[in-house]
Design an enzyme around this catalytic site. Structure first.
Site, PDB file in Angstrom:
ATOM      1  N   LYS A  74       2.064   7.263   6.388  1.00  0.00           N
ATOM      2  CA  LYS A  74       2.752   6.861   5.082  1.00  0.00           C
ATOM      3  C   LYS A  74       3.100   8.617   4.826  1.00  0.00           C
ATOM      4  O   LYS A  74       1.088   8.628   4.765  1.00  0.00           O
ATOM      5  CB  LYS A  74       2.391   6.021   4.026  1.00  0.00           C
ATOM      6  CG  LYS A  74       3.205   5.743   3.012  1.00  0.00           C
ATOM      7  CD  LYS A  74       2.423   4.744   2.325  1.00  0.00           C
ATOM      8  CE  LYS A  74       3.441   4.751   1.012  1.00  0.00           C
ATOM      9  NZ  LYS A  74       3.117   3.313   0.132  1.00  0.00           N
ATOM     10  N   SER A 149       6.426  -0.390  -1.301  1.00  0.00           N
ATOM     11  CA  SER A 149       6.969   1.214  -0.562  1.00  0.00           C
ATOM     12  C   SER A 149       6.649   2.124   0.135  1.00  0.00           C
ATOM     13  O   SER A 149       7.617   2.262   0.996  1.00  0.00           O
ATOM     14  CB  SER A 149       6.113   2.567  -1.746  1.00  0.00           C
ATOM     15  OG  SER A 149       4.559   1.807  -2.159  1.00  0.00           O
ATOM     16  N   SER A 173       2.452  -2.491  -2.224  1.00  0.00           N
ATOM     17  CA  SER A 173       3.371  -1.574  -1.325  1.00  0.00           C
ATOM     18  C   SER A 173       2.929  -2.080   0.206  1.00  0.00           C
ATOM     19  O   SER A 173       3.513  -1.223   1.196  1.00  0.00           O
ATOM     20  CB  SER A 173       3.348  -0.364  -2.052  1.00  0.00           C
ATOM     21  OG  SER A 173       3.904  -0.041  -2.622  1.00  0.00           O
TER      22      SER A 173
HETATM   23  N1  GLN Z   1       6.995  -2.242  -6.043  1.00  0.00           N
HETATM   24  C1  GLN Z   1       5.617  -1.506  -6.985  1.00  0.00           C
HETATM   25  C2  GLN Z   1       5.685  -1.083  -7.931  1.00  0.00           C
HETATM   26  O1  GLN Z   1       7.260  -0.397  -7.912  1.00  0.00           O
HETATM   27  C3  GLN Z   1       4.262  -1.455  -6.029  1.00  0.00           C
HETATM   28  C4  GLN Z   1       4.232  -0.551  -5.778  1.00  0.00           C
HETATM   29  C5  GLN Z   1       3.177   0.173  -5.087  1.00  0.00           C
HETATM   30  O2  GLN Z   1       2.084  -0.630  -4.724  1.00  0.00           O
HETATM   31  N2  GLN Z   1       2.893   1.320  -4.488  1.00  0.00           N
HETATM   32  O3  GLN Z   1       5.120   0.129  -8.763  1.00  0.00           O
END
Ligand code: GLN
Length: 479
Positions: A74, A149, A173
């Protein structure tokens, strides 16, 4: 040899050790596949020196199960000498001078980097649509989102562009995109994998973890990247996660809790049906399901969306155009910073900085931030209590299957509710894993298992047994 890209990471490792293929040959097979889903931001040609080093390790009988295996990272994980953008324009030219601890570990075990994958800007999101660069598509249906994400990493593994990948999970994510792409995604216990070199989002919630197409692949990768690290003050003083041979053990006598709050009608009927048929199959193997109620779950999303932006607003203060990334021009220091942050952060990032700053400001700190931390403590305590008599907590991973790109764009609340089932694990630091349990309308459904703190090995063993019992083998239609 296109069939190389069909193999799992564990199979590739074994093939390399039996001299059935060379490290460079395998890396090139993956690197030469066309990225039709937009999984990568930076796709690098396999480093021939790294491949040669891995080959030497293998030839000498050294290394581990995944030595010589390719991997995608990532793009919020720092890589020395390789662009690390966090999918933001504010880091569009940032080349870290050092490696994240996980990257050092991958290199020392001879894994081969295929490049950096797309994400929501700074990992704020659940669709990979807020990337400043491009959208990533779901290999199951190119009109749909891979989730987020870590959508690029999940799509790369589902599309066989890489056998395994790393993501980060702050509120879901890793697990949510794994669920939407029909693969396995695992968030280890907070502190078992070093966060050193992970560009911080919400430091008390962030955790790096693996994606793979099987529990076994994720377990082997977790073994490589985990272990105490003195560079990370929150790193646990424990041994690396053991990838001891996962046994095809019996599930008889296992007790698994099912919280009513995670099975309510906020989830799609097709998702509930698929998870329910998994539950029936597991019952048939002798698993005892224990209905529980954890009311704090219902305020999990609200609590998370106070704590996460608060920490993010503080962590992102460092991006001012002075030390990192490009700089906009302006009259005097304050204007330079304002112009740079105003122009180079995307809308979702700016919104969260404003929310986070607000909940931390004098007068609101007690009402919002402190209160949220208290709720978080209560929620974690309830989960611990349930886990003191149960082996795990089972639920859907995501309330829905992959949604259409753009479908939720105008509905930020709907996007945030997607984290309903995954947030509790981050709140309490619990390990949790998502594995495919079937299809709904031809799209993958994921099942989440959440385990006790630092009982990662037990959770992986349980997930392995569940995977064997369900026997779900799903591949995107055109693969
Ligand atoms: N969807 C969640 C957010 O937008 C989690 C994101 C993540 O785990 N990086 O904060």
């Amino acid at each position: 040899m296109s069939s190389l890209t069909e193999l799992s990471a564990t199979e590739i490792g074994a093939l390399l050790r039996s001299r059935g293929a060379s490290v460079i040959e395998v890396a090139q097979a993956f690197a030469s596949k066309e990225d039709t889903v937009g999984a990568f931001i930076t796709r690098s040609a396999p480093d021939s020196e790294a491949c040669a080093r891995a080959q030497v390790m293998i030839d000498a009988g050294e290394g581990s199960a995944l030595t010589g295996v390719p991997i995608a990272l990532k793009d919020n994980i720092s890589t020395r000498g390789l662009l690390t953008t966090c999918a933001s324009r504010i880091l569009s030219n940032y080349i870290p001078p050092y490696n994240a601890m996980v990257v050092d570990k991958l290199e020392s075990q001879g894994l081969i980097s295929l490049g950096k994958t797309n994400l929501d800007e700074f990992a704020f999101g659940a669709s990979t649509e807020t990337s400043a660069y491009h959208v990533t598509r779901n290999p199951w249906d190119l009109e749909r989102s891979p989730g987020g994400s870590s959508g690029g990493s999940a799509a790369a593994v589902a599309a066989h562009l890489s056998p395994v990948a790393l993501g980060s999970d702050t509120g879901g994510s890793i697990r949510q995109p794994a669920s939407l792409c029909g693969i396995v995604g695992y968030k280890p216990t907070y502190g078992r994998v070093s966060r050193y070199g992970l560009v911080a989002f919400a430091s008390s919630l962030d955790q790096i973890g693996p994606f793979g197409r099987s529990v076994e692949d994720c377990a082997h990768l977790a073994a490589v990247i985990s272990g105490h690290d003195h560079h990370d003050a929150t790193s646990l003083p424990t041994d690396p996660i053991s990838a001891r041979d996962l046994k095809t053990g019996s599930l008889k006598g296992k007790r698994i809790a099912i919280p009513s709050e995670l099975f309510d009608d906020s989830a799609e009927p097709g998702v509930l049906a698929s998870v329910d048929s998994a539950i029936q199959a597991l019952k048939g193997e002798g698993v005892e399901f224990v209905p529980v109620s954890i009311p704090e779950i219902t305020v999990g999303v609200t609590t998370y969306y106070i704590i996460a932006p608060a920490e993010a607003s503080s962590n992102l203060a460092r991006f001012d155009g002075v030390r990192f990334g490009p700089r906009e021009s302006g009259d005097g220091h304050v204007n330079v910073v304002a112009e740079t942050r105003g122009k180079l952060f995307g809308k979702e990032v700016r919104t969260r900085i404003v929310v986070g700053t607000y909940v931390l400001s004098a007068g609101y700190y007690d009402a919002y931030y402190l209160r949220a931390q208290q709720v978080r403590g209560k929620m974690a305590a309830k989960f611990e209590q349930v886990l003191s008599t149960c082996d795990a907590i089972l639920s859907p991973t995501s309330p829905c299957v992959a949604f259409k790109i753009g479908e939720l764009e105008g509905d930020p609340l709907a996007l945030k509710l997607l984290d309903y089932c995954t947030i509790p694990a981050n709140m309490g630091g619990f390990p949790a894993i998502s594995l495919p349990c079937g299809l709904s309308d031809g799209l993958p459904v994921g099942l989440q298992l959440l385990g006790g703190i630092s009982r990662d090995e037990d959770l992986l063993q349980l997930a392995y047994s569940v995977e064997q019992c369900l026997g779900v083998k799903i591949t995107p239609p055109k693969m």
